[in-house]
Design a protein around this motif. Structure first.
Motif, PDB file in Angstrom:
ATOM      1  N   GLN A 121       0.849  -1.175   0.000  1.00  0.00           N
ATOM      2  CA  GLN A 121       0.000   0.000   0.000  1.00  0.00           C
ATOM      3  C   GLN A 121       0.889   1.230   0.000  1.00  0.00           C
ATOM      4  OE1 GLN A 121      -2.766   0.268   3.341  1.00  0.00           O
ATOM      5  NE2 GLN A 121      -4.265   1.162   1.962  1.00  0.00           N
ATOM      6  N   ILE A 122       0.498   2.225  -0.775  1.00  0.00           N
ATOM      7  CA  ILE A 122       1.223   3.493  -0.741  1.00  0.00           C
ATOM      8  C   ILE A 122       0.694   4.292   0.448  1.00  0.00           C
ATOM      9  CG2 ILE A 122       1.614   5.692  -1.915  1.00  0.00           C
ATOM     10  CD1 ILE A 122       1.669   4.246  -4.541  1.00  0.00           C
ATOM     11  N   VAL A 123       1.592   4.670   1.337  1.00  0.00           N
ATOM     12  CA  VAL A 123       1.188   5.452   2.512  1.00  0.00           C
ATOM     13  C   VAL A 123       2.136   6.635   2.669  1.00  0.00           C
ATOM     14  CG1 VAL A 123       0.214   3.485   3.763  1.00  0.00           C
ATOM     15  CG2 VAL A 123       2.608   4.073   4.086  1.00  0.00           C
ATOM     16  N   THR A 124       1.632   7.694   3.270  1.00  0.00           N
ATOM     17  CA  THR A 124       2.481   8.861   3.515  1.00  0.00           C
ATOM     18  C   THR A 124       3.479   8.514   4.623  1.00  0.00           C
ATOM     19  OG1 THR A 124       0.887   9.681   5.110  1.00  0.00           O
ATOM     20  CG2 THR A 124       0.701  10.501   2.856  1.00  0.00           C
ATOM     21  N   ARG A 125       4.620   9.169   4.628  1.00  0.00           N
ATOM     22  CA  ARG A 125       5.602   8.909   5.672  1.00  0.00           C
ATOM     23  C   ARG A 125       5.163   9.593   6.962  1.00  0.00           C
ATOM     24  NH1 ARG A 125       9.161   5.970   2.997  1.00  0.00           N
ATOM     25  NH2 ARG A 125       9.727   6.579   0.884  1.00  0.00           N
ATOM     26  N   SER A 126       5.606   9.001   8.082  1.00  0.00           N
ATOM     27  CA  SER A 126       5.071   9.446   9.377  1.00  0.00           C
ATOM     28  C   SER A 126       5.407  10.912   9.672  1.00  0.00           C
ATOM     29  CB  SER A 126       5.601   8.546  10.496  1.00  0.00           C
ATOM     30  OG  SER A 126       7.001   8.455  10.422  1.00  0.00           O
ATOM     31  N   ALA A 154       2.453  13.256   9.279  1.00  0.00           N
ATOM     32  CA  ALA A 154       1.183  12.893   9.937  1.00  0.00           C
ATOM     33  C   ALA A 154       0.468  14.121  10.502  1.00  0.00           C
ATOM     34  CB  ALA A 154       1.446  11.882  11.046  1.00  0.00           C
ATOM     35  N   ILE A 197      -1.616  15.923   7.953  1.00  0.00           N
ATOM     36  CA  ILE A 197      -2.769  15.155   7.477  1.00  0.00           C
ATOM     37  C   ILE A 197      -3.850  15.101   8.551  1.00  0.00           C
ATOM     38  CG2 ILE A 197      -3.504  12.919   6.586  1.00  0.00           C
ATOM     39  CD1 ILE A 197      -0.582  12.681   5.511  1.00  0.00           C
ATOM     40  N   GLU A 198      -3.411  15.048   9.800  1.00  0.00           N
ATOM     41  CA  GLU A 198      -4.390  15.090  10.892  1.00  0.00           C
ATOM     42  C   GLU A 198      -5.210  16.381  10.831  1.00  0.00           C
ATOM     43  OE1 GLU A 198      -5.518  13.010  12.900  1.00  0.00           O
ATOM     44  OE2 GLU A 198      -4.025  11.418  13.188  1.00  0.00           O
ATOM     45  N   LEU A 240      -6.030  18.010   8.164  1.00  0.00           N
ATOM     46  CA  LEU A 240      -6.981  17.813   7.063  1.00  0.00           C
ATOM     47  C   LEU A 240      -8.224  17.096   7.585  1.00  0.00           C
ATOM     48  CD1 LEU A 240      -7.476  17.720   3.909  1.00  0.00           C
ATOM     49  CD2 LEU A 240      -6.302  15.533   3.949  1.00  0.00           C
ATOM     50  N   PHE A 292      -3.028  -2.618  12.475  1.00  0.00           N
ATOM     51  CA  PHE A 292      -1.721  -2.515  13.107  1.00  0.00           C
ATOM     52  C   PHE A 292      -0.600  -2.324  12.085  1.00  0.00           C
ATOM     53  CE2 PHE A 292      -4.233  -4.595  16.379  1.00  0.00           C
ATOM     54  CZ  PHE A 292      -3.893  -3.844  17.477  1.00  0.00           C
ATOM     55  N   LEU A 320       0.313   6.981  12.146  1.00  0.00           N
ATOM     56  CA  LEU A 320       1.012   8.101  11.508  1.00  0.00           C
ATOM     57  C   LEU A 320       1.100   7.929   9.994  1.00  0.00           C
ATOM     58  CD1 LEU A 320       3.887   8.487  14.108  1.00  0.00           C
ATOM     59  CD2 LEU A 320       1.747   9.781  13.966  1.00  0.00           C
ATOM     60  N   LEU A 321       0.621   6.799   9.502  1.00  0.00           N
ATOM     61  CA  LEU A 321       0.693   6.534   8.072  1.00  0.00           C
ATOM     62  C   LEU A 321      -0.696   6.654   7.457  1.00  0.00           C
ATOM     63  CD1 LEU A 321       2.925   3.337   8.154  1.00  0.00           C
ATOM     64  CD2 LEU A 321       3.642   5.735   8.108  1.00  0.00           C
ATOM     65  N   PHE A 322      -0.766   7.344   6.320  1.00  0.00           N
ATOM     66  CA  PHE A 322      -2.065   7.536   5.686  1.00  0.00           C
ATOM     67  C   PHE A 322      -2.009   7.055   4.253  1.00  0.00           C
ATOM     68  CE2 PHE A 322      -1.686  10.390   9.170  1.00  0.00           C
ATOM     69  CZ  PHE A 322      -2.927  10.346   9.776  1.00  0.00           C
ATOM     70  N   SER A 323      -3.101   6.442   3.846  1.00  0.00           N
ATOM     71  CA  SER A 323      -3.155   5.954   2.475  1.00  0.00           C
ATOM     72  C   SER A 323      -4.430   6.495   1.843  1.00  0.00           C
ATOM     73  CB  SER A 323      -3.182   4.434   2.473  1.00  0.00           C
ATOM     74  OG  SER A 323      -4.348   4.006   3.140  1.00  0.00           O
TER      75      SER A 323
END
Lengths: 206, 250
Positions: free
Chosen positions: A75-80, A83, A86-87, A89, A166, B125-128
């Motif tokens: 899965q493509i996820v943003t790096r921590s 965060a 994005i929170e 948003l 998790f 902390l990870l968002f997809s």
């Protein structure tokens, strides 16, 4: 934009970019098998290589996202690091974490599955009724069937949602029992205790 | 034996909260820095009882599990005080053995739970793509949590209400029960199969004798225990509704 008639053929496109496009568009982790079934002339093993290459690209280009292995897929996820923004948003209270009893119960299910409620209760030493129901409702565990014992008890196992929640690639990403710190004493004595059932414990009697 | 002198070891525990008796035992073993394989049972038992005494005043509901463990500890303590019969060789089972294994096993799962907690923290902390929907789903699930769930207390209250309205038999007939739990389970299943849900009250058929209602109640408890049904309450002291659960048998 190209329409179907002028769309480039498979031959001129890089598998890497097709994989990238699919991972970009997907809402859930995609497994290498799924990806291979979607892209002509590829195998799961090839996909694994391609994904590794993609992730290396992202790291080199210092992208704000990367590819994570979750629930047997990618899965493509943003790096921590990002965060916090994005929170914003999302602009809502952070979602509730699982309670300690819930985590303990999940840990046991993860290692002992399929497992009956009585065993969970015997290990935790308390009733797990309420917590098990919470876990069922949150989709962390599911009924795996019925056991052989008295009253054919329901057996439980962890779900794919558990792995996603998790961010675990699979159950084998959890520490193996022998990797756990044994906080109390040296391992030899513990093994003695567990495997030589006839032996006396606690060293020499006075 | 080392564990006879136990005075002077008293501890103040009242501010701590434990998940259960094993959690408390793990704490006591660590706190006293004793060898898990040679627990001074008298000391630990005394401290354990102190905690239970402080606790029972506030949270009586979980006291049962603690009391059960207290009884086990006292039994072990008594066994340890008995002179060991001079057995020739093996087969001398340390009375603490079973308990020690339990404590170790529990401790391991506590550790795994901590690993899970770490994973949970970093995953947050990870968002997809699609994470909003994903979170929304997760929250919707989480929201259905305890507040709406009917507790045993709620059930007993509702049942007392229902029984208050039951036709009271003037004469007591001593007859075998004319209905079995299985029959009532079938009845409830049938109702849920057709309608997916039912109110608690509707399951008690008007005109039936009280004994039948008791059997219905037992059937409900049995089904809830098996996960066949879920019991929900929209508001505190409100009506209880019965829904099809995970383990529902078609």
């Amino acid at each position: 934009m190209t329409d179907a008639s002028t769309a480039p053929t498979r031959a001129v496109l890089d598998t890497k970019h097709i994989v990238e496009a699919l991972l970009f568009a997907a809402d859930h982790p995609l497994t290498s098998v799924q990806l291979a079934s979607l892209i002509e002339d590829t195998t799961a093993a090839m996909i694994e290589d391609v994904v590794r290459g993609l992730e290396a690209d992202y790291v080199m280009q210092r992208r704000a996202f990367g590819i994570k292995r979750i629930a047997d897929g990618f899965q493509i996820v943003t790096r921590s690091d990002y965060a916090a923004w994005i929170e914003r948003l999302r602009a809502a209270a952070p979602r509730p974490r699982l309670s300690r009893p819930a985590l303990e119960t999940l840990a046991i299910v993860a290692y002992k599955q399929p497992v009956a409620r009585v065993e969970l209760e015997s290990i935790r030493g308390v009733s797990v009724d309420a917590v098990l129901r919470t876990l069922l409702e949150r989709g962390m565990v599911e009924v795996a069937g019925r056991g052989e014992g008295l009253g054919r008890p329901l057996l439980y196992r962890t779900t794919g949602h558990f792995l996603e929640y998790f961010g675990l690639p699979g159950l084998d990403a959890l520490p193996r029992p022998e990797e756990l710190e044994v906080l109390f004493a040296d391992r030899e004595r513990q093994e003695e205790l567990e495997f030589d059932s006839g032996d006396r414990i606690a060293g020499e009697d006075e | 034996m080392a564990d006879v002198e136990s005075t002077g070891h008293s501890v103040k525990l009242e501010t701590l909260d434990f998940e259960g008796p094993l959690d408390l035992l793990v704490y006591l073993v660590k706190k006293n820095e004793v060898d898990i394989y040679d627990i001074p049972i008298a000391v630990v038992t005394e401290q354990f009882l102190e905690y239970v005494e402080a606790m029972t005043r506030e949270k009586l509901e979980s006291a049962g599990e603690f009391l059960l463990m207290a009884a086990t500890l006292m039994r072990i303590k008594a066994q340890m005080l008995l002179p060991q019969p001079d057995l020739d060789d093996e087969e001398i089972d340390d009375p603490r053995r079973e308990l020690v294994l339990k404590i170790i096993e529990y401790q391991q799962f506590k550790e795994i739970a901590e690993h899970l907690r770490d994973h949970e923290s970093s995953r947050r902390l990870l968002f997809s793509r699609g994470y909003r929907e994903w979170l929304a789903e997760d929250e919707a699930r989480a929201e259905e949590e305890p507040a709406n769930r009917a507790t045993l207390g709620d059930l007993l209250r509702a049942f007392a209400d229902v029984m208050g309205q039951a036709a009271r038999d003037r004469v007591h007939h001593l007859e075998p029960l004319a209905v079995t739990i299985e029959e009532k389970v079938d009845f409830i299943r049938g109702r849920l199969r057709r309608e997916g849900r039912s109110s608690f009250r509707e399951l008690f058929v008007v005109g039936e004798p009280r004994s039948h209602w008791i059997v219905t109640f037992v059937a409900l408890l049995e089904m809830a225990r098996e996960g066949e049904i879920r019991l929900r309450q929209a508001e505190r002291f409100g009506d209880i509704n019965v829904f099809v659960g995970e383990g529902f048998k078609k």
